[in-house]
Design an enzyme around this catalytic site. Structure first.
Site, short mmCIF file in Angstrom:
data_model
loop_
_atom_site.label_atom_id
_atom_site.label_comp_id
_atom_site.label_asym_id
_atom_site.label_seq_id
_atom_site.Cartn_x
_atom_site.Cartn_y
_atom_site.Cartn_z
N ARG A 1 -3.05 25.74 9.30
CA ARG A 1 -4.31 25.62 8.56
C ARG A 1 -5.53 25.64 9.46
O ARG A 1 -6.52 24.94 9.23
CB ARG A 1 -4.30 24.35 7.69
N SER B 1 -2.68 22.43 -2.59
CA SER B 1 -2.16 21.25 -1.91
C SER B 1 -3.34 20.41 -1.42
O SER B 1 -4.18 20.89 -0.67
CB SER B 1 -1.28 21.66 -0.72
N GLU C 1 -6.46 18.67 2.97
CA GLU C 1 -6.46 20.11 3.20
C GLU C 1 -7.63 20.75 2.47
O GLU C 1 -8.18 21.74 2.93
CB GLU C 1 -5.13 20.73 2.73
#
Length: 302
Positions: free
Chosen positions: A177, A228, A298
């Site tokens: 990420r 998420s 996230e």
């Protein structure tokens, strides 16, 4: 005339779609967010560069977003201008026998479908990820064992001053990420080249459909969300930790921890940004106290 009004007049003069006081709830998958002073939708990199340069000259703050699939926007909205490419104008094309170039504004799904139509394999994992190509590069999006770093060859971008730059895969600093861009606000990804492999179109389509079916079965796609909510902590999984703490179904206002997948905070009933943030804080606190794990978000807050 204020900077925002001058920027709007300029953008319209160069054929760029503009929307004043635009509710950001219309442009995020969470369906949450107050108004942006101005939303600008350039069709291509050349127009975007002009917008960036003019915004800089006028001193107007410019926020860059993709399809808003991992964003939580404040209930108060965003001051200044928001730039987001016109998705309808973004079409992938072939750059070589096994290389696709795709504008940043295209959806990942459109890119995956184009690759399948060309008989090219490697992007199946990304089918169904709701973001844009630019957003996927920015976050090094991944799922089902694949990541953008597995297929990215190069990325084109604009600097905050509107200059052009091309970065090769080795320069992108791709990790979980994370990319070169996540620490450099103001850079605008305009497109990316993907190196794939020849494959059987029927097999490619079968894998895409299989992964989509898995998403439908396991993820709460029937509710708005930012995907998420938490990053995967080292040595465990966010959803497992949240489930272990008995937090499935927990609510704050209209926000709820999904009963289908504990890793998703969903907009269950007209949630506000404040609702989501309060629920995220509650989950983080409970998980830390009961398991010792710190959950990092996230989703990005604007």
């Amino acid at each position: 005339m204020s900077g925002i009004h001058e920027l709007r007049a300029y953008c319209e003069s160069i054929g760029c779609a503009c929307h004043a006081d635009e509710p950001m709830s219309r442009h995020t998958s969470f369906k949450i967010g107050g108004p942006a002073d101005l939303l600008v939708r350039p069709a291509d990199a050349e127009t975007a560069a002009k917008v960036m340069r003019r915004a800089g000259e006028l001193g107007v703050a410019l926020t860059i977003i993709g399809r808003g699939s991992d964003l939580l926007v404040s209930d108060e909205g965003i001051r200044g201008a928001v730039l987001s490419f016109d998705e309808q104008a973004a079409k992938p094309g072939m750059q070589g026998p096994e290389t696709i170039f795709c504008p940043a504004g295209a959806s990942l799904t459109a890119l995956c479908v184009f690759a399948w139509q060309q008989g090219l394999s490697g992007l199946e994992f990304a089918y169904g990820i709701p973001g844009s190509v630019g957003g996927a590069v920015y976050m090094n999006a991944g799922a089902y064992g694949g990541e953008m770093k597995d297929v990215l060859e190069s990325v084109r971008c604009l600097t905050p001053e509107g200059g052009e730059r091309v970065l090769g895969a080795a320069e992108l600093e791709l990790s979980y990420r994370h990319s070169w861009f996540t620490g450099r606000p103001g850079h605008l990804i305009t497109g990316a080249a993907f190196r794939l492999q020849k494959g059987d179109p029927a097999a490619i389509r079968s894998k895409m459909d299989d992964l989509m079916e898995r998403r439908k079965q396991k993820q709460p796609l029937e509710y708005p969300s930012g995907g998420s909510t938490f990053k995967r902590p080292a040595g465990s999984y966010a959803s497992a930790l949240i489930d272990r703490c008995g937090l499935k179904g927990s609510r704050v206002g209209g926000a709820m921890v999904s009963e289908k997948h504990a890793g998703f905070v969903i907009n269950y009933d007209n949630a506000t940004c404040r609702d989501v943030l309060a629920l995220v804080e509650l989950v983080q606190k409970e998980v830390l106290e009961k398991t010792g794990y710190t959950l990092e978000c996230e989703i990005k807050l604007l």
